[in-house]
Motif scaffolding. Sequence first.
Motif, PDB file in Angstrom:
ATOM      1  N   LEU A  19       0.855  -1.182   0.000  1.00 42.98           N
ATOM      2  CA  LEU A  19       0.000   0.000   0.000  1.00 42.98           C
ATOM      3  C   LEU A  19       0.892   1.232   0.000  1.00 42.98           C
ATOM      4  CD1 LEU A  19      -2.569  -1.209   2.675  1.00 42.98           C
ATOM      5  CD2 LEU A  19      -2.737  -1.394   0.183  1.00 42.98           C
ATOM      6  N   ASP A  20       0.963   1.930  -1.123  1.00 39.89           N
ATOM      7  CA  ASP A  20       1.763   3.145  -1.249  1.00 39.89           C
ATOM      8  C   ASP A  20       0.868   4.368  -1.190  1.00 39.89           C
ATOM      9  OD1 ASP A  20       4.261   1.909  -1.556  1.00 39.89           O
ATOM     10  OD2 ASP A  20       3.880   1.544  -3.677  1.00 39.89           O
ATOM     11  N   LEU A  21       1.433   5.476  -0.759  1.00 47.10           N
ATOM     12  CA  LEU A  21       0.658   6.709  -0.637  1.00 47.10           C
ATOM     13  C   LEU A  21       0.258   7.310  -1.973  1.00 47.10           C
ATOM     14  CD1 LEU A  21       2.592   8.567   2.181  1.00 47.10           C
ATOM     15  CD2 LEU A  21       0.312   7.639   2.300  1.00 47.10           C
ATOM     16  N   ASP A  22       1.089   7.141  -2.984  1.00 46.25           N
ATOM     17  CA  ASP A  22       0.860   7.866  -4.221  1.00 46.25           C
ATOM     18  C   ASP A  22       0.000   7.132  -5.246  1.00 46.25           C
ATOM     19  OD1 ASP A  22       2.825   5.990  -4.573  1.00 46.25           O
ATOM     20  OD2 ASP A  22       4.132   7.265  -5.773  1.00 46.25           O
ATOM     21  N   HIS A  23      -0.485   5.972  -4.940  1.00 42.50           N
ATOM     22  CA  HIS A  23      -1.331   5.239  -5.872  1.00 42.50           C
ATOM     23  C   HIS A  23      -2.796   5.624  -5.704  1.00 42.50           C
ATOM     24  CE1 HIS A  23       1.774   1.770  -6.198  1.00 42.50           C
ATOM     25  NE2 HIS A  23       2.016   2.718  -7.059  1.00 42.50           N
ATOM     26  N   ASP A  24      -3.527   5.504  -6.791  1.00 46.02           N
ATOM     27  CA  ASP A  24      -4.973   5.691  -6.763  1.00 46.02           C
ATOM     28  C   ASP A  24      -5.562   4.547  -5.934  1.00 46.02           C
ATOM     29  OD1 ASP A  24      -7.723   5.541  -7.380  1.00 46.02           O
ATOM     30  OD2 ASP A  24      -7.390   6.369  -9.377  1.00 46.02           O
ATOM     31  N   PRO A  25      -6.440   4.820  -4.969  1.00 50.09           N
ATOM     32  CA  PRO A  25      -7.015   3.755  -4.139  1.00 50.09           C
ATOM     33  C   PRO A  25      -7.685   2.638  -4.931  1.00 50.09           C
ATOM     34  CG  PRO A  25      -7.560   5.896  -3.221  1.00 50.09           C
ATOM     35  CD  PRO A  25      -6.904   6.148  -4.552  1.00 50.09           C
TER      36      PRO A  25
END
Length: 103
Positions: A51-57
């Motif tokens: 789970l990365d911060l910069d990806h679209d959920p």
Amino acid sequence: MATACMDRGTTTTERVGMALSDFSIGCEFLTATGRWRCTDIGTRTVTAIRLDLDHDPSWYEGPPYAVPEHVFDEYDLEGCAPAPDGAHYDDSGRERLVSLPRG
């Protein structure tokens, strides 16, 4: 919807990783590389997405997932810990960042 991985009632200083029985599909856990969500459980392995911060959920909706799944074997589970209920990110050092001109 993320769920919490099972905690065996020990503190993080007593814990040496997680057991396979601590995982459930959808639970989130932490490693030295970040926060992960369990997507599958085998007889000796756990599959998860990071789970990365910069990806679209929407990238985390699946299967299939828009991000790669990684396999954690029984030795990798020693480096896992249950994640807190919500994602907590510390950006308190952001104000100390200095931008330098290129050149």
